[in-house]
Structure formats: C-alpha cells, structure tokens
Scaffold this active site. Structure first.
Site, PDB file in Angstrom:
ATOM      1  N   ASN A 101       0.881  -1.175   0.000  1.00  0.00           N
ATOM      2  CA  ASN A 101       0.000   0.000   0.000  1.00  0.00           C
ATOM      3  C   ASN A 101       0.915   1.220   0.000  1.00  0.00           C
ATOM      4  O   ASN A 101       1.492   1.559   1.028  1.00  0.00           O
ATOM      5  CB  ASN A 101      -0.892  -0.045   1.253  1.00  0.00           C
ATOM      6  CG  ASN A 101      -1.728   1.214   1.414  1.00  0.00           C
ATOM      7  OD1 ASN A 101      -1.799   2.035   0.493  1.00  0.00           O
ATOM      8  ND2 ASN A 101      -2.354   1.369   2.570  1.00  0.00           N
ATOM      9  N   TRP A 102       1.041   1.820  -1.157  1.00  0.00           N
ATOM     10  CA  TRP A 102       1.970   2.960  -1.280  1.00  0.00           C
ATOM     11  C   TRP A 102       1.443   4.215  -0.594  1.00  0.00           C
ATOM     12  O   TRP A 102       2.166   5.180  -0.431  1.00  0.00           O
ATOM     13  CB  TRP A 102       2.244   3.270  -2.759  1.00  0.00           C
ATOM     14  CG  TRP A 102       3.106   2.277  -3.471  1.00  0.00           C
ATOM     15  CD1 TRP A 102       3.598   1.112  -2.958  1.00  0.00           C
ATOM     16  CD2 TRP A 102       3.609   2.371  -4.822  1.00  0.00           C
ATOM     17  NE1 TRP A 102       4.369   0.469  -3.906  1.00  0.00           N
ATOM     18  CE2 TRP A 102       4.385   1.219  -5.047  1.00  0.00           C
ATOM     19  CE3 TRP A 102       3.456   3.302  -5.847  1.00  0.00           C
ATOM     20  CZ2 TRP A 102       5.027   0.978  -6.280  1.00  0.00           C
ATOM     21  CZ3 TRP A 102       4.082   3.070  -7.063  1.00  0.00           C
ATOM     22  CH2 TRP A 102       4.862   1.911  -7.275  1.00  0.00           C
ATOM     23  N   LYS A 103       0.173   4.217  -0.256  1.00  0.00           N
ATOM     24  CA  LYS A 103      -0.466   5.414   0.331  1.00  0.00           C
ATOM     25  C   LYS A 103      -0.192   6.628  -0.570  1.00  0.00           C
ATOM     26  O   LYS A 103      -0.087   6.472  -1.788  1.00  0.00           O
ATOM     27  CB  LYS A 103       0.002   5.617   1.775  1.00  0.00           C
ATOM     28  CG  LYS A 103      -0.166   4.333   2.606  1.00  0.00           C
ATOM     29  CD  LYS A 103      -0.054   4.529   4.077  1.00  0.00           C
ATOM     30  CE  LYS A 103      -0.243   3.195   4.781  1.00  0.00           C
ATOM     31  NZ  LYS A 103      -0.274   3.304   6.227  1.00  0.00           N
ATOM     32  N   HIS A 107      -9.667   1.143   4.663  1.00  0.00           N
ATOM     33  CA  HIS A 107      -8.403   1.304   5.375  1.00  0.00           C
ATOM     34  C   HIS A 107      -8.640   2.229   6.575  1.00  0.00           C
ATOM     35  O   HIS A 107      -9.442   3.160   6.499  1.00  0.00           O
ATOM     36  CB  HIS A 107      -7.339   1.894   4.442  1.00  0.00           C
ATOM     37  CG  HIS A 107      -5.976   1.863   5.066  1.00  0.00           C
ATOM     38  ND1 HIS A 107      -5.576   2.799   5.980  1.00  0.00           N
ATOM     39  CD2 HIS A 107      -4.948   0.984   4.940  1.00  0.00           C
ATOM     40  CE1 HIS A 107      -4.349   2.496   6.386  1.00  0.00           C
ATOM     41  NE2 HIS A 107      -3.938   1.403   5.775  1.00  0.00           N
ATOM     42  N   GLU A 140      -7.051   4.603   7.710  1.00  0.00           N
ATOM     43  CA  GLU A 140      -6.836   6.036   7.448  1.00  0.00           C
ATOM     44  C   GLU A 140      -8.058   6.648   6.758  1.00  0.00           C
ATOM     45  O   GLU A 140      -8.368   7.822   6.963  1.00  0.00           O
ATOM     46  CB  GLU A 140      -5.547   6.218   6.618  1.00  0.00           C
ATOM     47  CG  GLU A 140      -4.317   5.957   7.488  1.00  0.00           C
ATOM     48  CD  GLU A 140      -3.087   5.459   6.757  1.00  0.00           C
ATOM     49  OE1 GLU A 140      -3.052   5.513   5.516  1.00  0.00           O
ATOM     50  OE2 GLU A 140      -2.158   4.998   7.444  1.00  0.00           O
ATOM     51  N   GLU A 179      -5.700  -5.140  10.350  1.00  0.00           N
ATOM     52  CA  GLU A 179      -4.622  -4.217  10.702  1.00  0.00           C
ATOM     53  C   GLU A 179      -4.953  -3.516  12.016  1.00  0.00           C
ATOM     54  O   GLU A 179      -5.799  -2.603  12.036  1.00  0.00           O
ATOM     55  CB  GLU A 179      -4.473  -3.155   9.617  1.00  0.00           C
ATOM     56  CG  GLU A 179      -4.230  -3.717   8.237  1.00  0.00           C
ATOM     57  CD  GLU A 179      -3.656  -2.650   7.309  1.00  0.00           C
ATOM     58  OE1 GLU A 179      -2.519  -2.795   6.883  1.00  0.00           O
ATOM     59  OE2 GLU A 179      -4.358  -1.658   7.050  1.00  0.00           O
ATOM     60  N   GLY A 209       2.162   2.041  10.832  1.00  0.00           N
ATOM     61  CA  GLY A 209       3.123   3.139  10.713  1.00  0.00           C
ATOM     62  C   GLY A 209       3.792   3.520  12.018  1.00  0.00           C
ATOM     63  O   GLY A 209       4.452   4.549  12.101  1.00  0.00           O
ATOM     64  N   SER A 228       3.051  -2.345  10.313  1.00  0.00           N
ATOM     65  CA  SER A 228       4.508  -2.380  10.518  1.00  0.00           C
ATOM     66  C   SER A 228       5.134  -3.731  10.168  1.00  0.00           C
ATOM     67  O   SER A 228       6.044  -4.198  10.867  1.00  0.00           O
ATOM     68  CB  SER A 228       4.858  -1.970  11.954  1.00  0.00           C
ATOM     69  OG  SER A 228       4.457  -0.634  12.196  1.00  0.00           O
ATOM     70  N   GLY A 265       2.651  -1.259   4.300  1.00  0.00           N
ATOM     71  CA  GLY A 265       2.725   0.159   3.972  1.00  0.00           C
ATOM     72  C   GLY A 265       4.165   0.585   3.739  1.00  0.00           C
ATOM     73  O   GLY A 265       4.743   0.375   2.671  1.00  0.00           O
ATOM     74  N   GLY A 266       4.770   1.160   4.776  1.00  0.00           N
ATOM     75  CA  GLY A 266       6.111   1.747   4.658  1.00  0.00           C
ATOM     76  C   GLY A 266       7.124   0.846   3.966  1.00  0.00           C
ATOM     77  O   GLY A 266       7.860   1.301   3.074  1.00  0.00           O
TER      78      GLY A 266
HETATM   79  P1  PGA Z   1       2.608   0.130   7.664  1.00  0.00           P
HETATM   80  O1  PGA Z   1       1.168   0.364   7.003  1.00  0.00           O
HETATM   81  O2  PGA Z   1       3.147  -1.175   7.108  1.00  0.00           O
HETATM   82  O3  PGA Z   1       3.425   1.311   7.276  1.00  0.00           O
HETATM   83  O4  PGA Z   1       2.384   0.035   9.136  1.00  0.00           O
HETATM   84  C1  PGA Z   1       0.282  -0.697   6.794  1.00  0.00           C
HETATM   85  C2  PGA Z   1      -1.001  -0.184   6.197  1.00  0.00           C
HETATM   86  O5  PGA Z   1      -1.444   0.905   6.570  1.00  0.00           O
HETATM   87  O6  PGA Z   1      -1.617  -0.839   5.340  1.00  0.00           O
END
Ligand code: PGA
Length: 256
Positions: A9-11, A104, A106, A176, A182, A217, A238-239
């Site tokens: 997930n590049w966000k 998600h 967010e 998640e 994050g 994470s 994500g990251g």
């Molecule tokens: P993260 O994000 O791996 O940076 O914690 C995961 C996500 O939000 O899908």
C-alpha cells in the site's frame, strides 16, 4: 485453497521517476532471490494518478519472477455520474486493476468512513469484478478495553450483510490493528493469530478459501514469524513496500 498474497500500500507516496525505479528494483530483487510468483502473489496499490503508469510497468514484467498485480487504495460506491473527485470501480477495472483496498483505517479515521460505507464500496468493487481488500482492525483504546473482537465482528458483519454470504469467497480481508500502522509496533504472532482465527470463524462456509492478511509495521524482520501463524496468509504492507529490497524480502518470506 487459500492464496498467499503480499500487497504493498503505497499510500500517498510516489512520483513517476520513483515508481519506475521502485518497480524495476523490485523485479531485480525478485530475480536475485530466484523466486517465481507461482506460490505467492504480490500486488501494489498505488495512488489513482499513477495507475496508468504503474499498470504499464507491471504489465511489462508479467512473465518475470517479479510479476505483480495492480490495485487502488479506495473506490467510490457509485457507478458513474455527478460525483466530483470520485473514481468508480468500473474505471479501476478499465485501468486493469485487480484489487482495491476498502475501509483502510486512514479512510475510516480521516474521512469518517462507516462500516456501512465500507460494505457498499466492497459491493461496488465486486460488481466490477475487482477483489476488494477489506480492512478491519481495532484502535489501541479498543484493544485496551478488551473490545477488539467485538469491533472486528461489527466491521465484518456490515460487509457480510451488504455483499451477501455467497460473495465472501471473492474478498480478501486485511486485519490491521490501528495501533500498529506506521508506528513500528507489530502485533505479536499470538495476538495476530488470535484475531485472524476469530475472523476466519466469522467468514462462513467458504472461510478456507479467503486470504487473510495481517497489516501493521510488517518488515522483513517480523514477516516470517507472522506468516507461520496458521490463519495468516500474507500481509498488507505500507512503509516497507516503498523499499524494493524490503518488499521483495517480505514476498520471499511468504513463499518459504
Ligand atoms: P505500515 O502500514 O506497514 O506502514 O504500518 C500498513 C497499512 O497501513 O496498510
């Protein structure tokens, strides 16, 4: 059989130059690892404006060990019409997307997306023959007040009632914990397994056909122990998906 799946997930990250480098480096890393994607599928969910570019990049690699599918990070519940700024599932399918993330945390937090809306987005995705990656997960406050399973049950129930039990085998669920996204904090394998097992038990007759992803994470250093959990079939990353070496190491950890 459940499919092992690693989704990046590049966000809201990327640029045309960075995307080209990232996909190119990922393909080289996978080739060096000598992995084929026959046992593990991987995908990247990229910002809407880069779907065309990244679609072309991944199409060019569709026969390589780094073959990767395309996904988006959100979708409208509407099919078409006067919805300024929205992107429909039909449009995503037209861009050769296979996956779309819905719900998600967010989006739930910053855009106040309700369980009902998330269910409607999942339905819109299915109607366009996309695979929705339905995100569920508890906040730290909810975990500390012992309501994790109740929160997740409520999130899943909304999706189930809107898409119908017969369609459950067409979704992917990403669990998640919001407190792990994050933050560098990861659920322990025991915590993650407990919740994934609970989710599978909620998914009815076809539960064993549904890929359940852990997210929060995920890094090369913790991926293997998470993937050893019997109910975890992969990860939403994500990251670490923004670094080709880390992302390929995570894909590789899933294929052992
Ligand atoms: P993260 O994000 O791996 O940076 O914690 C995961 C996500 O939000 O899908």
């Amino acid at each position: 059989m459940r499919q092992s799946l690693i989704v990046g997930n590049w966000k809201m990250n990327g640029s045309r130059a960075a995307n080209t480098a990232l996909i190119g480096d990922f393909v080289s890393c996978m080739a060096q690892l000598g992995k084929t994607d026959s046992d593990v599928k991987s995908a990247v969910c990229v910002p809407f404006v880069y779907l065309d570019q990244v679609g072309q990049l991944v199409n060019a690699e569709s026969e390589s060990p780094g073959a990767i599918k395309l996904g988006a990070q959100d979708v409208s519940l509407h099919v078409e019409g006067a919805y300024t700024g929205e992107i429909s599932a039909v449009m995503l399918a037209d861009m050769d997307c296979k996956y779309v993330i819905v719900g998600h945390s967010e989006r739930r937090e910053y855009h106040h997306e309700s369980n009902f809306l998330v269910g409607q987005k999942a339905l819109a995705a299915l109607q366009a023959k996309l695979t929705p990656i339905v995100c569920v997960g508890e906040t730290l406050e909810q975990r500390e007040s012992n309501s994790t399973l109740a929160v997740i049950e409520e999130q899943l129930t909304a999706v189930k009632s809107i898409i119908g039990e017969k369609n459950l085998s067409r979704i992917v669920v990403a669990c998640e914990p919001v407190w792990a996204i994050g933050t560098g904090l990861t659920a322990s394998p025991e915590q993650a397994q407990e919740v994934h097992q609970f989710i599978r038990a909620q998914l009815g007759a076809d539960a064993d056909k549904i890929s359940l992803l852990y997210g929060g994470s995920v890094k090369p250093g913790n991926a293997s122990e998470l993937f050893q959990c019997p109910d975890i079939d992969g990860a939403l990353v994500g990251g670490a998906s923004l670094d080709a070496k880390s992302f390929s190491d995570i894909v590789s950890a899933a294929s052992i």
